[in-house]
Design a protein around this motif. Sequence first.
Motif, PDB file in Angstrom:
ATOM      1  N   CYS A 234       9.198  12.757   0.427  1.00 13.73           N
ATOM      2  CA  CYS A 234       8.152  12.185  -0.286  1.00 13.73           C
ATOM      3  C   CYS A 234       9.202  11.034  -1.216  1.00 13.73           C
ATOM      4  N   PHE A 235      10.244  11.258  -1.561  1.00 11.62           N
ATOM      5  CA  PHE A 235      11.241  10.591  -2.358  1.00 11.62           C
ATOM      6  C   PHE A 235      11.250   9.036  -1.638  1.00 11.62           C
ATOM      7  N   VAL A 236      11.882   9.216  -0.305  1.00 12.88           N
ATOM      8  CA  VAL A 236      11.852   8.059   0.554  1.00 12.88           C
ATOM      9  C   VAL A 236      10.542   7.203   0.590  1.00 12.88           C
ATOM     10  N   GLU A 237       9.428   7.926   0.524  1.00 16.62           N
ATOM     11  CA  GLU A 237       8.256   7.199   0.904  1.00 16.62           C
ATOM     12  C   GLU A 237       7.789   6.496  -0.480  1.00 16.62           C
ATOM     13  N   MET A 238       7.966   7.428  -1.606  1.00 13.69           N
ATOM     14  CA  MET A 238       7.497   6.788  -2.904  1.00 13.69           C
ATOM     15  C   MET A 238       8.627   5.984  -3.660  1.00 13.69           C
ATOM     16  N   ALA A 239       9.686   6.267  -3.779  1.00 10.66           N
ATOM     17  CA  ALA A 239      10.505   5.891  -4.663  1.00 10.66           C
ATOM     18  C   ALA A 239      10.658   4.210  -4.370  1.00 10.66           C
ATOM     19  N   PRO A 240      10.727   3.486  -5.461  1.00  9.44           N
ATOM     20  CA  PRO A 240      10.899   2.181  -5.296  1.00  9.44           C
ATOM     21  C   PRO A 240      12.140   1.565  -4.760  1.00  9.44           C
ATOM     22  N   PRO A 241      11.817   0.584  -3.914  1.00  7.94           N
ATOM     23  CA  PRO A 241      13.067  -0.271  -3.204  1.00  7.94           C
ATOM     24  C   PRO A 241      13.455  -0.961  -4.363  1.00  7.94           C
ATOM     25  N   PRO A 242      14.809  -1.659  -4.210  1.00  9.36           N
ATOM     26  CA  PRO A 242      15.310  -2.574  -5.367  1.00  9.36           C
ATOM     27  C   PRO A 242      14.354  -3.617  -5.788  1.00  9.36           C
ATOM     28  N   GLY A 243      14.013  -3.759  -7.046  1.00 10.79           N
ATOM     29  CA  GLY A 243      13.069  -4.614  -7.657  1.00 10.79           C
ATOM     30  C   GLY A 243      13.757  -5.823  -8.259  1.00 10.79           C
TER      31      GLY A 243
END
Length: 528
Positions: A269-278
């Motif tokens: 869930c973390f890799v799918e949901m967590a934001p990439p660098p913004g």
Amino acid sequence: MSKQLLREITRRRTFGIISHPDAGKTTLTEKLLLFGGAINMAGAVKSRKVERHATSDWMAIEQERGISVTTSVMKFTYKDYEVNLLDTPGHQDFSEDTYRVLTAVDSAIMVIDSAKGVENQTEKLMEVCRMRNTPIITFINKLDREGLTPLDIMGEIEEKLQIECTPLSWPIGMGKTFKGVYNIHHKTLHLFTPGQATLNEQGFLIEDLSDPKVDELLGEQADELRDDIELLEGAANPFEYDHYLNASQTPVFFGSAINNFGVQEMLDCFVEMAPPPGPRQTVTREVSPAEEAFSGFVFKIQANMNPAHRDRIAFFRICSGKFTRGMKVRHHRLGKDITLANATIFMAQERENVQEAWPGDIIGLHNHGTIKIGDTFTPKEELKFTGIPNFAPEHFRRVLLKNPLKMKQLQKGLVQLAEEGAIQVFRPLIGSDYIMGAVGVLQFEVTMARLKNEYGVDAIYENVDYQAARWVRCEDKKAFAEFERKNQASLARDSEGFLTYLAQSEWMLNYFMEKWPTITFDKTRENI
Ligand code: G4P
């Protein structure tokens, strides 16, 4: 914008773990690294700590205490994602670095011990996350033991941490009756077998909880689960992705790190949901990670990793563009061009020389004291990233020189150590004392050892009565001058000359804040 740059950004996840000591951060880290293939046996993270002690003798404190003064960055690949886990030191080595690491992450995982609920260090770290609205996923750990009920824990998180909880998984029993977790999101049931590492477990797909299969699998506890889920459907906050991203809501998972239970579900869930660098803010403008021009900032400096050379490693977070080995950048504070030849990338087990790196990655830059926390490097454009502050110290000591002839060395040492973020130094307006301030008490010992080893200073500490510090400011110059004149005895200047109020107690601090309503008392201060 190059396709490769965009792809590399999209697949990067840079995060830290926030928790109170003993909640299970090390255990969880180890399991995450196992899934990422960065280590291949349990115990490697802990034993790595031990090994590090055996090889780093520059400071006996590390060995005496049996803890690590150093923190690290662990990089691993999971599915198609490049994950950077930034360690947040939490036991006695809790320090300002722990806070500052959180300025370099894009999201966090919060680990909570199900028996202890929300503890004090988690609250402090959460305060730092709130400064940048860092998205947080929560992992409630140690379900294999008796603890608070899931509703009570979530209630406590909501109340103490002021963030809405939304359970994405739900435990079935706990302690001796812990049967497993039901993944609300994917409607799958995962059964728990104590002591068994459950890598790659898929779980049972349960389309409908009234399915008799649930009774087969859970026995008497099937109805309990049905009741809980029915209750949650009516009462729990529905998951809202935007709310997670703006940090007003935290998805909650339950499990047991030591048994590797519930960890993979959370990681998926973390890799799918967590934001990439913004995008990141600088003094002049916002910088998007997808800009071709390379940029980034230093958030941590670690000294003497190699005792043979008194060098330091600056931890540099890439914010935009591509890093290539040997590239030239401008060190804007010094107004000098430098070549990034010897950058190191941090892997779970070893450090490697990097050839290229992307936004979200952390590289280590060797230097001899020429880099400060917050320094920004870009090829050309003069930028200065913001949001990398000093944090108000919570512990204080007075430094007394044993040999007064070493005053110059003491001053030089303190200036440099303050620049590295190892310690904060205050000069009271009255008298000639040097007051040191730190977020964790171990920093005092580290500083003393380094003053002696690196600067030849022989000094001792004396306790002082301060309990808190706040940087003070006021738009109204006249009112500020009056505040300064009337409170000379409680004021000091930090190493950059900023006026600071040193309070003898929390009570005094509150009293002062009430008494001087036009003055702003800041818990953080930026070098901009
Ligand atoms: P920390 O980094 O947050 O300080 O925590 P760490 O992982 O070191 O875990 C603290 C203690 O909690 C360890 O026990 C660890 O084994 C235990 N622990 C972690 N996860 C779980 C879990 O899911 N269930 C249970 N029951 N215990 C868990 P220790 O006795 O202090 O150390 P050790 O001898 O086991 O290494």
